[in-house]
Design a protein around this motif. Structure first.
Motif, PDB file in Angstrom:
ATOM      1  N   ALA A  98      59.532  14.552  85.273  1.00 39.39           N
ATOM      2  CA  ALA A  98      58.342  13.814  85.694  1.00 39.39           C
ATOM      3  C   ALA A  98      57.846  12.887  84.588  1.00 39.39           C
ATOM      4  CB  ALA A  98      57.237  14.789  86.095  1.00 39.39           C
ATOM      5  N   ALA A  99      57.843  13.374  83.351  1.00 36.84           N
ATOM      6  CA  ALA A  99      57.392  12.542  82.233  1.00 36.84           C
ATOM      7  C   ALA A  99      58.311  11.341  82.043  1.00 36.84           C
ATOM      8  CB  ALA A  99      57.323  13.368  80.956  1.00 36.84           C
ATOM      9  N   MET A 100      59.621  11.567  82.134  1.00 35.43           N
ATOM     10  CA  MET A 100      60.568  10.469  81.933  1.00 35.43           C
ATOM     11  C   MET A 100      60.495   9.451  83.061  1.00 35.43           C
ATOM     12  SD  MET A 100      63.915  12.255  80.133  1.00 35.43           S
ATOM     13  CE  MET A 100      64.089  13.668  81.225  1.00 35.43           C
ATOM     14  N   GLY A 107      57.783   1.009  81.166  1.00 34.24           N
ATOM     15  CA  GLY A 107      58.570   0.262  80.191  1.00 34.24           C
ATOM     16  C   GLY A 107      60.049   0.485  80.412  1.00 34.24           C
ATOM     17  N   ARG A 108      60.850  -0.238  79.655  1.00 35.96           N
ATOM     18  CA  ARG A 108      62.296  -0.116  79.797  1.00 35.96           C
ATOM     19  C   ARG A 108      62.832   1.153  79.142  1.00 35.96           C
ATOM     20  NH1 ARG A 108      65.317  -1.775  83.281  1.00 35.96           N
ATOM     21  NH2 ARG A 108      67.082  -1.861  81.849  1.00 35.96           N
ATOM     22  N   ARG A 109      62.316   1.459  77.934  1.00 31.37           N
ATOM     23  CA  ARG A 109      62.847   2.616  77.217  1.00 31.37           C
ATOM     24  C   ARG A 109      61.697   3.440  76.646  1.00 31.37           C
ATOM     25  NH1 ARG A 109      67.330   2.069  73.056  1.00 31.37           N
ATOM     26  NH2 ARG A 109      65.826   0.772  71.955  1.00 31.37           N
ATOM     27  N   ALA A 137      65.145   5.885  74.120  1.00 31.29           N
ATOM     28  CA  ALA A 137      65.333   5.215  72.833  1.00 31.29           C
ATOM     29  C   ALA A 137      65.593   6.198  71.701  1.00 31.29           C
ATOM     30  CB  ALA A 137      64.102   4.371  72.505  1.00 31.29           C
ATOM     31  N   GLY A 138      65.380   7.476  71.944  1.00 32.53           N
ATOM     32  CA  GLY A 138      65.637   8.475  70.918  1.00 32.53           C
ATOM     33  C   GLY A 138      64.669   9.636  71.015  1.00 32.53           C
ATOM     34  N   ILE A 139      65.039  10.719  70.345  1.00 34.98           N
ATOM     35  CA  ILE A 139      64.208  11.919  70.278  1.00 34.98           C
ATOM     36  C   ILE A 139      63.850  12.139  68.816  1.00 34.98           C
ATOM     37  CG2 ILE A 139      64.085  14.402  70.707  1.00 34.98           C
ATOM     38  CD1 ILE A 139      66.202  13.989  72.902  1.00 34.98           C
ATOM     39  N   ARG A 140      62.570  12.176  68.536  1.00 35.64           N
ATOM     40  CA  ARG A 140      62.091  12.379  67.171  1.00 35.64           C
ATOM     41  C   ARG A 140      61.420  13.740  67.073  1.00 35.64           C
ATOM     42  NH1 ARG A 140      62.018   7.678  64.064  1.00 35.64           N
ATOM     43  NH2 ARG A 140      63.654   6.312  64.898  1.00 35.64           N
ATOM     44  N   MET A 141      61.766  14.481  66.009  1.00 35.12           N
ATOM     45  CA  MET A 141      61.280  15.850  65.846  1.00 35.12           C
ATOM     46  C   MET A 141      60.689  16.025  64.461  1.00 35.12           C
ATOM     47  SD  MET A 141      64.924  17.153  67.200  1.00 35.12           S
ATOM     48  CE  MET A 141      65.575  15.688  66.375  1.00 35.12           C
ATOM     49  N   ALA A 173      60.786   1.295  71.291  1.00 36.86           N
ATOM     50  CA  ALA A 173      60.439   2.040  72.503  1.00 36.86           C
ATOM     51  C   ALA A 173      59.178   1.454  73.129  1.00 36.86           C
ATOM     52  CB  ALA A 173      60.222   3.512  72.168  1.00 36.86           C
ATOM     53  N   ASP A 174      59.173   1.369  74.449  1.00 31.73           N
ATOM     54  CA  ASP A 174      58.031   0.824  75.181  1.00 31.73           C
ATOM     55  C   ASP A 174      56.997   1.882  75.536  1.00 31.73           C
ATOM     56  OD1 ASP A 174      59.246  -1.832  75.477  1.00 31.73           O
ATOM     57  OD2 ASP A 174      60.637  -0.816  76.831  1.00 31.73           O
TER      58      ASP A 174
END
Length: 248
Positions: A98-100, A107-109, A137-141, A173-174
Protein backbone atom coordinates in the motif's frame (compact mmCIF):
# COMPACT_ATOMS: atom_id res chain seq x y z
CA UNK A 1 -17.19 -0.40 7.96
CA UNK A 2 -14.71 -2.47 9.99
CA UNK A 3 -11.02 -2.60 9.09
CA UNK A 4 -9.04 -5.31 10.86
CA UNK A 5 -5.58 -3.94 11.62
CA UNK A 6 -3.56 -7.08 12.24
CA UNK A 7 -0.12 -6.72 13.81
CA UNK A 8 1.83 -9.99 13.31
CA UNK A 9 4.34 -8.83 15.93
CA UNK A 10 3.69 -9.44 19.62
CA UNK A 11 4.30 -5.83 20.73
CA UNK A 12 1.09 -4.19 21.91
CA UNK A 13 2.91 -0.85 21.87
CA UNK A 14 3.39 -1.18 18.11
CA UNK A 15 -0.30 -1.98 17.64
CA UNK A 16 -1.12 1.20 19.53
CA UNK A 17 1.20 3.24 17.29
CA UNK A 18 -0.36 1.75 14.17
CA UNK A 19 -3.91 2.41 15.35
CA UNK A 20 -3.10 5.97 16.41
CA UNK A 21 -1.62 6.75 12.98
CA UNK A 22 -4.48 5.10 11.10
CA UNK A 23 -7.14 6.85 13.19
CA UNK A 24 -5.97 10.22 11.89
CA UNK A 25 -7.12 9.48 8.34
CA UNK A 26 -10.00 6.98 8.37
CA UNK A 27 -13.40 8.13 7.23
CA UNK A 28 -16.22 8.83 9.69
CA UNK A 29 -17.98 5.58 10.44
CA UNK A 30 -14.93 3.40 9.86
CA UNK A 31 -13.96 1.31 12.86
CA UNK A 32 -10.38 0.13 13.22
CA UNK A 33 -10.31 -3.27 14.91
CA UNK A 34 -6.80 -3.94 16.26
CA UNK A 35 -5.33 -7.40 16.76
CA UNK A 36 -1.86 -8.30 18.03
CA UNK A 37 -0.13 -11.63 17.45
CA UNK A 38 -0.55 -13.89 20.50
CA UNK A 39 2.90 -15.41 19.98
CA UNK A 40 5.98 -14.85 17.86
CA UNK A 41 8.57 -12.07 18.08
CA UNK A 42 8.32 -8.46 19.36
CA UNK A 43 9.12 -7.13 15.89
CA UNK A 44 9.82 -8.93 12.62
CA UNK A 45 13.21 -8.19 11.05
CA UNK A 46 14.34 -11.37 9.27
CA UNK A 47 13.07 -13.82 6.67
CA UNK A 48 12.59 -16.54 9.28
CA UNK A 49 10.61 -14.24 11.55
CA UNK A 50 8.51 -13.15 8.57
CA UNK A 51 7.60 -16.77 7.83
CA UNK A 52 6.52 -17.23 11.44
CA UNK A 53 4.56 -13.98 11.45
CA UNK A 54 2.87 -14.82 8.16
CA UNK A 55 1.62 -18.15 9.48
CA UNK A 56 0.30 -16.48 12.63
CA UNK A 57 -1.39 -13.81 10.51
CA UNK A 58 -3.30 -16.54 8.65
CA UNK A 59 -4.45 -18.01 11.95
CA UNK A 60 -5.64 -14.60 13.15
CA UNK A 61 -7.51 -13.92 9.91
CA UNK A 62 -9.21 -17.32 10.05
CA UNK A 63 -10.31 -16.72 13.64
CA UNK A 64 -11.95 -13.43 12.63
CA UNK A 65 -13.21 -14.30 9.13
CA UNK A 66 -16.54 -12.67 8.36
CA UNK A 67 -16.24 -10.06 11.11
CA UNK A 68 -14.48 -7.35 9.07
CA UNK A 69 -14.85 -5.67 5.68
CA UNK A 70 -11.13 -5.57 4.86
CA UNK A 71 -7.90 -6.38 6.67
CA UNK A 72 -4.43 -4.87 6.88
CA UNK A 73 -1.36 -6.99 7.61
CA UNK A 74 0.53 -4.32 9.50
CA UNK A 75 4.17 -5.30 9.07
CA UNK A 76 6.12 -3.59 6.32
CA UNK A 77 7.41 -6.75 4.61
CA UNK A 78 3.82 -8.00 4.15
CA UNK A 79 4.26 -11.45 5.76
CA UNK A 80 1.56 -13.87 4.66
CA UNK A 81 -0.09 -11.38 2.30
CA UNK A 82 -0.39 -13.47 -0.86
CA UNK A 83 -1.45 -16.55 1.12
CA UNK A 84 -4.15 -14.49 2.83
CA UNK A 85 -5.45 -13.22 -0.51
CA UNK A 86 -5.58 -16.78 -1.76
CA UNK A 87 -7.51 -18.12 1.24
CA UNK A 88 -9.93 -15.46 2.41
CA UNK A 89 -12.97 -13.73 0.97
CA UNK A 90 -12.38 -10.21 2.31
CA UNK A 91 -9.75 -7.91 0.77
CA UNK A 92 -6.38 -8.08 2.53
CA UNK A 93 -3.93 -5.18 2.20
CA UNK A 94 -0.20 -5.30 2.89
CA UNK A 95 1.34 -2.27 4.53
CA UNK A 96 4.41 -2.26 2.27
CA UNK A 97 2.46 -2.75 -0.95
CA UNK A 98 0.00 0.00 0.00
CA UNK A 99 2.81 2.43 0.84
CA UNK A 100 4.64 1.71 -2.41
CA UNK A 101 1.52 1.98 -4.57
CA UNK A 102 0.62 5.27 -2.89
CA UNK A 103 4.14 6.56 -3.45
CA UNK A 104 3.87 5.67 -7.13
CA UNK A 105 0.90 8.03 -7.43
CA UNK A 106 3.05 10.91 -6.16
CA UNK A 107 6.27 10.43 -8.12
CA UNK A 108 8.27 8.22 -10.42
CA UNK A 109 10.57 6.68 -7.83
CA UNK A 110 10.48 6.28 -4.06
CA UNK A 111 13.12 5.70 -1.40
CA UNK A 112 12.49 3.44 1.59
CA UNK A 113 14.01 4.62 4.87
CA UNK A 114 14.08 2.42 7.94
CA UNK A 115 15.67 2.09 11.36
CA UNK A 116 17.79 -1.10 11.24
CA UNK A 117 20.18 -2.76 8.79
CA UNK A 118 18.69 -6.20 9.49
CA UNK A 119 15.53 -5.14 7.67
CA UNK A 120 17.27 -4.38 4.37
CA UNK A 121 17.35 -7.81 2.69
CA UNK A 122 13.75 -8.62 3.63
CA UNK A 123 12.51 -5.24 2.43
CA UNK A 124 14.44 -5.59 -0.84
CA UNK A 125 12.77 -8.94 -1.47
CA UNK A 126 9.41 -7.37 -0.64
CA UNK A 127 10.00 -4.68 -3.27
CA UNK A 128 10.81 -7.39 -5.81
CA UNK A 129 7.82 -9.51 -4.77
CA UNK A 130 5.49 -6.62 -5.58
CA UNK A 131 7.14 -5.85 -8.92
CA UNK A 132 8.35 -2.44 -7.75
CA UNK A 133 12.09 -2.73 -8.42
CA UNK A 134 12.10 -0.17 -11.23
CA UNK A 135 10.21 2.34 -9.07
CA UNK A 136 12.41 1.94 -5.98
CA UNK A 137 15.34 4.37 -5.81
CA UNK A 138 16.89 2.47 -2.92
CA UNK A 139 16.54 1.31 0.67
CA UNK A 140 18.37 3.28 3.33
CA UNK A 141 18.89 1.85 6.82
CA UNK A 142 20.30 3.25 10.02
CA UNK A 143 23.32 1.40 11.35
CA UNK A 144 23.39 1.10 15.11
CA UNK A 145 21.55 -0.25 18.12
CA UNK A 146 18.42 1.27 19.61
CA UNK A 147 17.20 1.20 23.18
CA UNK A 148 13.55 0.24 22.71
CA UNK A 149 11.48 -0.90 19.75
CA UNK A 150 8.48 1.00 21.09
CA UNK A 151 10.40 4.30 21.20
CA UNK A 152 12.83 3.92 18.30
CA UNK A 153 11.17 6.67 16.25
CA UNK A 154 11.66 9.23 19.03
CA UNK A 155 15.21 8.05 19.67
CA UNK A 156 16.21 8.07 16.00
CA UNK A 157 14.00 10.83 14.56
CA UNK A 158 16.80 13.23 13.61
CA UNK A 159 18.93 10.45 12.13
CA UNK A 160 16.00 9.16 10.09
CA UNK A 161 15.30 12.64 8.72
CA UNK A 162 18.96 13.05 7.78
CA UNK A 163 18.93 9.64 6.10
CA UNK A 164 15.78 10.52 4.16
CA UNK A 165 17.24 13.81 2.99
CA UNK A 166 20.44 12.09 1.90
CA UNK A 167 18.40 9.53 -0.05
CA UNK A 168 16.52 12.30 -1.85
CA UNK A 169 19.72 14.17 -2.67
CA UNK A 170 21.72 11.17 -3.84
CA UNK A 171 19.07 9.14 -5.68
CA UNK A 172 16.67 11.85 -6.85
CA UNK A 173 13.81 9.98 -5.18
CA UNK A 174 10.47 11.75 -5.63
CA UNK A 175 8.86 10.24 -2.52
CA UNK A 176 10.07 8.85 0.82
CA UNK A 177 8.47 5.93 2.66
CA UNK A 178 9.27 5.64 6.37
CA UNK A 179 9.18 1.87 6.74
CA UNK A 180 8.62 -0.48 9.65
CA UNK A 181 5.71 -0.64 12.09
CA UNK A 182 7.69 1.18 14.83
CA UNK A 183 7.80 4.25 12.55
CA UNK A 184 4.01 4.50 12.14
CA UNK A 185 2.94 8.09 12.75
CA UNK A 186 6.39 9.57 12.20
CA UNK A 187 5.67 10.95 8.73
CA UNK A 188 3.29 13.59 10.07
CA UNK A 189 5.93 14.79 12.53
CA UNK A 190 8.79 15.17 10.06
CA UNK A 191 7.23 15.90 6.66
CA UNK A 192 8.14 19.59 6.83
CA UNK A 193 11.81 18.63 7.22
CA UNK A 194 11.97 16.49 4.05
CA UNK A 195 11.62 18.19 0.63
CA UNK A 196 9.47 15.50 -1.05
CA UNK A 197 6.20 13.79 -0.05
CA UNK A 198 6.54 11.40 2.89
CA UNK A 199 4.28 8.34 3.10
CA UNK A 200 2.95 6.97 6.36
CA UNK A 201 2.67 3.23 5.80
CA UNK A 202 -0.20 2.64 8.24
CA UNK A 203 -2.27 5.49 6.86
CA UNK A 204 -1.72 4.39 3.26
CA UNK A 205 -2.76 0.84 4.15
CA UNK A 206 -5.99 1.68 5.96
CA UNK A 207 -7.08 4.07 3.21
CA UNK A 208 -6.42 1.40 0.58
CA UNK A 209 -8.37 -1.07 2.73
CA UNK A 210 -11.29 1.36 2.99
CA UNK A 211 -11.29 1.80 -0.78
CA UNK A 212 -11.31 -1.93 -1.46
CA UNK A 213 -14.10 -2.47 1.05
CA UNK A 214 -16.20 0.20 -0.67
CA UNK A 215 -15.53 -1.29 -4.11
CA UNK A 216 -16.81 -4.67 -2.83
CA UNK A 217 -14.78 -6.87 -5.18
CA UNK A 218 -15.84 -10.51 -5.26
CA UNK A 219 -13.39 -13.28 -4.46
CA UNK A 220 -11.50 -14.57 -7.51
CA UNK A 221 -13.07 -17.72 -8.94
CA UNK A 222 -10.28 -18.32 -11.43
CA UNK A 223 -6.59 -17.55 -11.59
CA UNK A 224 -3.84 -17.92 -9.05
CA UNK A 225 -5.78 -16.26 -6.22
CA UNK A 226 -8.88 -18.42 -6.39
CA UNK A 227 -9.53 -20.28 -3.16
CA UNK A 228 -7.78 -23.67 -3.24
CA UNK A 229 -9.65 -26.95 -3.09
CA UNK A 230 -10.32 -28.17 0.43
CA UNK A 231 -7.64 -30.20 2.16
CA UNK A 232 -7.55 -31.83 5.57
CA UNK A 233 -4.66 -30.92 7.87
CA UNK A 234 -3.04 -32.08 11.08
CA UNK A 235 -2.28 -29.97 14.13
CA UNK A 236 -3.45 -26.60 12.82
CA UNK A 237 -5.65 -24.34 14.95
CA UNK A 238 -9.33 -25.14 14.42
CA UNK A 239 -10.45 -22.01 12.52
CA UNK A 240 -7.53 -22.17 10.08
CA UNK A 241 -7.91 -25.94 9.62
CA UNK A 242 -11.61 -25.44 8.87
CA UNK A 243 -10.86 -22.69 6.38
CA UNK A 244 -8.23 -24.75 4.55
CA UNK A 245 -10.65 -27.69 4.45
CA UNK A 246 -13.34 -25.32 3.08
CA UNK A 247 -15.56 -25.88 6.06
CA UNK A 248 -15.53 -22.12 6.68
Amino acid sequence: MKILLLNPNTSESLTTRLVDAAAQVVAPGTEIVPATAPRGVPYISTRAEAQIGGAIALEMLAERAGSYDAAVIAAFGDPGLFAARELFEEPVVGMAEAAMLTACMLGRRFAIVTFATALGPWYQECVEMHGMTARCAGIRMLDGAFRSISAVQEEKEDLLVALANDAVASTQADVVILAGAPLAGLAAKVRERIPVPVIDQAQAAVKQAETLALLRPFKARQGSFQRPAGKESTGLPGPLADWIARRG
